[in-house]
Design a protein around this motif. Structure first.
Motif, PDB file in Angstrom:
ATOM      1  N   PRO A  33      -9.025 -12.355 -20.109  1.00 23.74           N
ATOM      2  CA  PRO A  33      -8.749 -11.189 -20.956  1.00 23.74           C
ATOM      3  C   PRO A  33      -7.481 -11.342 -21.790  1.00 23.74           C
ATOM      4  N   ASP A  55     -18.336 -10.798 -18.182  1.00 21.60           N
ATOM      5  CA  ASP A  55     -17.121 -10.040 -18.486  1.00 21.60           C
ATOM      6  C   ASP A  55     -16.167  -9.917 -17.298  1.00 21.60           C
ATOM      7  N   PRO A 106     -13.088 -10.847 -15.444  1.00 18.86           N
ATOM      8  CA  PRO A 106     -11.894 -11.533 -15.958  1.00 18.86           C
ATOM      9  C   PRO A 106     -11.618 -12.871 -15.262  1.00 18.86           C
TER      10      PRO A 106
END
Lengths: 246, 246
Positions: free
Chosen positions: A159, B54, B56
């Motif tokens: 991220p 998605d 992290p």
């Protein structure tokens, strides 16, 4: 006081992952096994410590690090220890994420070792060449793409951006990833021929690490032992091939 | 909140080292892959997390532990994390000594795995039986004695006595040593026939761990999956033999 790094002279091996962290941080360290016996150093001094009958916590094998009275074995463990001290790891729980990646890199390193020594680490390569060929083929066709595809995805899903494996600044895992990529290219030039196209984020990370001033200075120094056929990453042309998927 | 342990259902494998620590500490945990899909659990839930685009910090492989938002991969890393929280590790720098031992135990586990899969973890055992025989012979004659002799010496040289690998109280490395010894006896009954005579301190540690109330209760429960031929420690009689030194 300088750290004492204990690792075989003459090869990068597992010690190199520790050297890169020490060099990046410009931490003072002594390479015990590369020193002179008349200074109380050399491989004899390393083996004496390993065989010591009164060392409270003897290490199983190099590399290990001595910091005062503490002896820390295992490359990933040394990096966990140094990471905090040298500013090469997050201070929060993400340090366990970095360490997890380091241990996965260590798993790849073990598998690379086993491409040339699949039967026994104490046996000659020449006596396990057939098995080595089979294992190297499996590594190139299946394991290397699985691992490197995973690491590429780690960069992609970070991220904080794809410049680092974890967070937005350098960790020892980034340094180790550089070393892993260098080693794979040395050992398997044919298998890694399309590495840059396949794993562009990893290739960019490799380049960024190589360009860091302290790393670049180290790589150009005599302290950096060239990769050779006594280490983990060995270039045996008969084990290298284009991946089955090429 | 309960820890979430992610590991394959139906085998002890590398997950078992984590289970033993959780069980000894009576820490609440959920075995995600062993749960029911209708509860959002099961191996599908585990694989979905691993493949998540998605997440992290995606893990490479089980086992991994989830504690809130944090995902911690690699059994030794999980134990490092849990060791402090569960009171199963020293709070001072000796925690790196414990972790070093755990990583050396993990190295043995990898070598045991490779006795039945020396060529490729994705290939059938039947297709690598010859190489497996050679690797198992080398493991039994050279590697197992080297590792177990080392661990016996660690107990002997522990300045706090030979009841524990490090210090004078239980750590997760002691629990893992129990598991390693159990596994070796299961996989190699002939090779370990004289284990008790050769490694009396290790045998005593094994017995002491087995007798701990929380461990004994766990071993007698249905939560303890029997050792079987899908895990790391497999009893293939053709790979077992008396050591060359017997």
């Amino acid at each position: 006081m300088a750290y004492e790094l204990y690792y075989w002279d003459g090869l990068q091996g597992r010690g190199e992952f520790v050297r890169l962290a020490l060099e990046e941080a410009r931490a003072p360290y002594v390479e015990v096994a590369r020193g002179r016996p008349e200074d109380g150093l050399g491989e004899g001094a390393m083996l004496a410590l390993m065989d010591s009958k009164d060392e409270p916590h003897p290490p199983f094998a190099p590399p290990f690090l001595r910091d005062g009275d503490l002896i820390i074995p295992q490359s990933a463990n040394i990096l966990f220890y140094l990471g905090e001290k040298l500013g090469l790891a997050p201070r929060d729980d993400l340090r366990y994420v970095v360490h997890g990646l380091q241990l996965t890199i260590a798993d790849v390193v073990t598998e690379v070792h086993d491409t040339h020594h699949p039967i026994g680490s104490g046996l000659y390569y020449e006596d396990q060449k057939e098995a080595a060929k089979a294992r190297a083929t499996d590594f190139i066709d299946h394991r290397m793409p699985k691992f490197m595809g995973y690491f590429e995805r780690v960069l992609k899903q970070n991220p904080k951006g794809d410049a680092h494996l974890v967070g937005d600044s350098l960790t020892y895992a980034d340094l180790s990833m550089f070393q892993l990529i260098e080693g794979l290219h040395y050992a398997f030039p044919r298998a890694t021929k399309r590495f840059r196209q396949r794993y562009r984020r990893l290739a960019a990370l490799r380049d960024a690490v190589a360009a860091r001033p302290n790393i670049a200075a180290y790589l150009a120094s005599e302290r950096r032992i060239p990769l050779n056929e006594t280490g983990i990453f060995r270039h045996y042309p008969e084990l290298d091939r284009s991946p089955g998927s090429d």
